[in-house]
Design an enzyme around this catalytic site. Structure first.
Site, short mmCIF file in Angstrom:
data_model
loop_
_atom_site.label_atom_id
_atom_site.label_comp_id
_atom_site.label_asym_id
_atom_site.label_seq_id
_atom_site.Cartn_x
_atom_site.Cartn_y
_atom_site.Cartn_z
CG ASN A 1 40.47 33.63 48.18
OD1 ASN A 1 41.41 34.87 47.00
ND2 ASN A 1 40.45 32.83 48.48
CG ASP A 2 37.81 33.69 44.48
OD1 ASP A 2 38.44 33.38 43.99
OD2 ASP A 2 36.60 33.53 44.07
CB VAL A 3 36.07 40.87 45.33
CG1 VAL A 3 35.32 39.45 44.58
CG2 VAL A 3 36.34 40.35 46.88
CB ALA B 1 36.93 31.02 40.71
#
Lengths: 96, 477
Positions: free
Chosen positions: B404-406, B446
């Site tokens: 997700n965040d990456v 995050a």
């Protein structure tokens, strides 16, 4: 060995480690961790010496306990690294 | 100080050889082909070190040593054989804790019986009984070794509990934790300095106790997705602990190995921090991701496109190139084997399939690579961020599974985002993004919403990762 020789070995080994580890491919970072785990158990050498202290029984048992702990790591660490490394395969070339 | 003459030259040489073997073992890891040989060389190095020590030192009776080794070795071998690849991060954390504990035990043994290690001199003052005085340098080395070992142990135990799910991955924040931690660290250093003046047991065991406490306190505020840094850092500490013990015992094999492992862990921590665009100190300070997403509720109502397994299969079948982006979610649902099957089906349809790995995907460095290797994905189809990022623009489908965040484009554009500046995979440049996710509700680690979900070229595949991939495999038939 005097302190300065030991320190020299240590500093030079840090540099060797620095350059060698940068050359490790990121795909193998997990095996890197498990193999460093295995080799840092060379502390078993200290544990074996500690287990020699027959004069101080406490010291002997501490040493033997450390031998057992370090052995888990040595055998487990190398074995699991080998298991992982054997899974990394190249694309199969089609024969003929 | 006659102890130095007691070590014959061949013994020093043997320890040097085993040190060189360990360097070669790490060097082998530059390539998967040479790595297997390197690992064997490492085993040879360890055998040399152990046999040399047994041959030159008097030790406990052989049955006792063999017994201890057999118990430990047996547990190690069984664990190594049985462990699931998805559980590697926990296993590595557990191994770190053992190195730390072994260092503490050896340090304690050396403290109780310093003469056996040749690090003390017997002093006989006039008119009082003689006693053993440990050399001041050795006291510092011993104190540092035990302190680092204890921190490694308790820190790794907490890391293990978090990774294994026995403890919540959420950061636990104590009030005033920075003051407490710095206070304890200062106390440890002062006590080690005081140890040179007073070798009484209270100093030694207080250092040990405080170090156990600080290891625990340092790791509890660090959240789950920062684990790649934590586990690398503990890897480094376990090396420094071994090196400090090497200093104490004047053993070159331990010093060389400790330095290698210490730098290895330090470099990995650096790589992980860089991949998250965060400073090492900010990771160690902890608390990242602790702020829960109260303000994100509104964002969840935004419109998005939802697709089925059949839609995904259809889109990918038409594609020239598909890039698969795996993340921790793939590990959680054990989807790697199904994923490989899907890739094989696509290849049979003439689609090129590649894998893109972000350095912090998963819970430890290289986590995704091992899982893909386990599923028999050839390693030359797996690419690192820098090597593949330019290819998304020419790719028909980016298949994001459990990451997700990456992939969040906010890292490139939104200066207010907590992940701003983090290098991310440019998946949004692909013609279509297929995003496998359990539900729309959860935000990434995050705590930020991912802009990508609501783009026109994104199709959300809301399901358990493994079930979705199996559905796609079925639809591809």
């Amino acid at each position: 060995m005097d302190f300065i020789s030991i320190l020299s070995i240590f500093v030079l080994a840090c540099f060797v480690g620095y350059y060698v580890v940068w050359s490790v491919t990121p795909a193998l970072h997990t095996p890197l961790m498990s193999v460093t785990n295995a080799i840092s158990s060379v502390i078993v050498v200290g544990a074996l010496i500690a287990s020699a202290s027959a004069a101080v029984p406490g010291s002997k048992w501490l040493g033997l306990a450390a031998v057992a702990l370090a052995s888990v790591n040595i055998f487990g660490g190398f074995a699991v690294t080998q298991r992982m490394l054997s899974m990394y395969k190249k694309k199969e070339r089609k024969d003929g | 100080m006659a102890e130095a003459a007691a070590t014959p030259a061949w013994v020093l040489l043997a320890y040097l050889v085993s040190g060189v073997c360990f360097i070669l073992a790490l060097r082998g890891l530059s390539n998967p082909e040479s790595s297997r040989r390197g690992n064997i060389v490492g085993m040879v190095g360890m055998t040399i070190a152990v046999v040399t020590t047994l041959a030159t030192h008097s030790f406990a009776t052989l049955p006792e040593i063999v017994g201890a080794m057999a118990i430990g070795g047996g547990i190690g071998l069984i664990t190594a054989r049985k462990i699931q690849m998805t559980a590697m991060p926990q296993l590595v954390a557990a191994f770190h804790s053992l190195v730390g504990m072994a260092a503490v035990l050896v340090g304690a043994a050396a403290y109780l019986n310093p003469e056996a290690f040749g690090i003390a001199v017997r002093v006989t003052p006039i008119a009082s009984p003689s006693f053993v005085s440990i050399y001041p340098v050795s006291r510092i080395e011993m104190g540092l070794g035990v302190a680092i070992g204890a921190i490694t142990f308790s820190g790794s135990v907490i890391a293990f509990l978090k990774l294994n799910g026995n403890m919540s991955g959420k950061p636990i924040l104590l009030p005033l934790r920075h003051v407490i931690n710095l206070g304890i660290l200062a106390a440890i250093l002062l006590l080690i300095a005081w140890f040179t003046q007073d070798q009484g047991p209270w100093v030694f065991f207080t250092v040990m106790g405080l170090s156990f406490a600080i290891g625990f306190l340092l790791i509890i505020p660090i959240g789950g997705a920062d684990m790649p840094v934590v586990i690398s850092m503990l890897n480094s500490y376990s090396g420094w602990a071994a090196a400090a013990m090497g200093f104490t015992l004047h053993n070159s094999a331990m010093i060389i190995t400790g330095a290698l492992v210490g730098s290895s862990g330090a470099i990995l921590s650096y790589i992980m921090c860089r991949a998250m665009n965060r400073s090492f100190l900010s990771v160690i300070a902890g608390g990242f991701g602790a702020v829960s997403s109260g303000g994100d509720v509104a964002a969840i109502d935004r419109p998005y496109k939802r697709g089925s397994a059949e839609d995904a299969a259809f889109l990918m079948k038409q594609a020239d190139q598909v890039i698969i982006v795996p993340g921790y979610g793939m590990a959680v649902s054990q989807a790697q084997h199904a994923l490989k099957e899907m890739a094989d089906k696509l290849k049979a349809e003439g689609v090129r399939v590649k894998y893109a790995i972000h350095p912090v995907a998963g819970r430890m460095p290289g986590h995704m690579n091992v899982l893909l290797a386990e599923a028999n994905v050839p390693y030359d189809e797996v690419f690192e961020l820098d090597d593949i990022n330019s290819e998304f623009a020419q790719t028909d489908v980016a298949f994001v599974i459990g990451a997700n965040d990456v992939t969040n484009p906010a890292a490139k554009s939104d200066k207010s985002s907590p992940i701003y500046g983090m290098p991310v995979l440019d998946v949004e440049k692909a013609r279509t993004v297929l995003f496998v996710k359990r539900s729309m509700g959860g935000v990434g680690y995050a705590g930020v919403d991912n802009e990508l979900f609501y783009r026109d070229n994104t199709m959300m595949l809301l399901s358990d990762a493994k079930k979705m991939v199996e559905g796609i495999v079925k639809a591809l038939d």
